[in-house]
Design a protein around this motif. Structure first.
Motif, PDB file in Angstrom:
ATOM      1  N   VAL A  42       0.921  -1.366  -0.207  1.00  0.00           N
ATOM      2  CA  VAL A  42      -0.317  -0.278   0.162  1.00  0.00           C
ATOM      3  C   VAL A  42       0.682   1.335  -0.144  1.00  0.00           C
ATOM      4  CG1 VAL A  42      -1.430   1.143   0.999  1.00  0.00           C
ATOM      5  CG2 VAL A  42      -1.906  -1.123   1.117  1.00  0.00           C
ATOM      6  N   ALA A  43       2.478   1.122   0.775  1.00  0.00           N
ATOM      7  CA  ALA A  43       2.834   2.416   0.822  1.00  0.00           C
ATOM      8  C   ALA A  43       3.918   2.579  -0.528  1.00  0.00           C
ATOM      9  CB  ALA A  43       3.620   2.033   2.153  1.00  0.00           C
ATOM     10  N   SER A  44       4.124   1.768  -1.103  1.00  0.00           N
ATOM     11  CA  SER A  44       4.642   1.902  -2.204  1.00  0.00           C
ATOM     12  C   SER A  44       3.601   2.188  -3.031  1.00  0.00           C
ATOM     13  CB  SER A  44       4.618  -0.354  -2.555  1.00  0.00           C
ATOM     14  OG  SER A  44       5.290   0.538  -3.906  1.00  0.00           O
ATOM     15  N   ALA A  45       2.512   1.318  -3.296  1.00  0.00           N
ATOM     16  CA  ALA A  45       1.563   2.217  -4.051  1.00  0.00           C
ATOM     17  C   ALA A  45       1.251   3.128  -4.657  1.00  0.00           C
ATOM     18  CB  ALA A  45       0.055   1.331  -4.376  1.00  0.00           C
TER      19      ALA A  45
ATOM     20  N   ALA B 150       4.440  10.070  -6.783  1.00  0.00           N
ATOM     21  CA  ALA B 150       5.124  10.557  -7.814  1.00  0.00           C
ATOM     22  C   ALA B 150       4.519  10.794  -8.999  1.00  0.00           C
ATOM     23  CB  ALA B 150       6.444   9.332  -7.616  1.00  0.00           C
ATOM     24  N   ALA B 151       3.601   9.885  -9.099  1.00  0.00           N
ATOM     25  CA  ALA B 151       2.720  10.173 -10.919  1.00  0.00           C
ATOM     26  C   ALA B 151       1.533  11.562 -10.308  1.00  0.00           C
ATOM     27  CB  ALA B 151       2.430   8.832 -10.890  1.00  0.00           C
ATOM     28  N   ALA B 152       1.458  11.542  -9.582  1.00  0.00           N
ATOM     29  CA  ALA B 152       0.914  12.712  -9.178  1.00  0.00           C
ATOM     30  C   ALA B 152       1.487  14.560 -10.048  1.00  0.00           C
ATOM     31  CB  ALA B 152      -0.162  13.037  -8.473  1.00  0.00           C
ATOM     32  N   LYS B 153       3.146  13.875  -8.223  1.00  0.00           N
ATOM     33  CA  LYS B 153       3.643  14.851  -9.024  1.00  0.00           C
ATOM     34  C   LYS B 153       4.050  15.221 -10.261  1.00  0.00           C
ATOM     35  CE  LYS B 153       5.311  14.801  -4.261  1.00  0.00           C
ATOM     36  NZ  LYS B 153       6.395  15.132  -3.372  1.00  0.00           N
TER      37      LYS B 153
END
Length: 126
Positions: free
Chosen positions: A4-7, A13-16
């Motif tokens: 979950v933390a990785s997701a 990261a994708a949002a940033k």
């Protein structure tokens, strides 16, 4: 939990990354809008300058046309004056010819009178 933390980290990261791409795209759009606005302002300025220059050219052409019209009128007046002067010269020539003819006739009459006087003198002497 790690998954979950990785997701969550991947989503963050994708949002940033998406936010950065959107910011870059927005900045490019703003920069392009500024460039387009500057071009539009430059085109408007050039258009106004061209319109002023065209107005100046039209005014100069109007002035030149007036000057040419004045010259045409002056040439016409000069031509009429020359025509009048030529008519006066023709009249003077005719008068001079008439005067010459009269003078020639008078000389002939004087010669005839002298001849007659000479003939009378010869008769008186004889």
């Amino acid at each position: 939990k790690e998954a979950v933390a990785s997701a969550q980290d991947q989503l963050t990261a994708a949002a940033k990354s998406m936010i950065l791409q959107m910011e870059r795209a927005m900045n490019q759009a703003i920069d392009q809008g500024v460039v387009n606005a500057e071009r539009a302002t430059d085109y408007r300025r050039r258009s106004e300058e061209s319109a002023r220059a065209l107005g100046d050219v039209k005014a100069a052409l109007a002035t030149a046309k007036e000057e040419v019209e004045k010259m045409v009128m002056l040439h016409k007046v000069a031509g009429e004056a020359m025509s009048n002067r030529a008519a006066q010269v023709d009249i003077l020539r005719a008068e001079a010819d008439a005067s010459k003819a009269l003078a020639t006739e008078t000389l002939e009459m004087l010669d005839d009178a002298k001849t007659m006087a000479d003939a009378q003198e010869v008769e008186l002497v004889a």
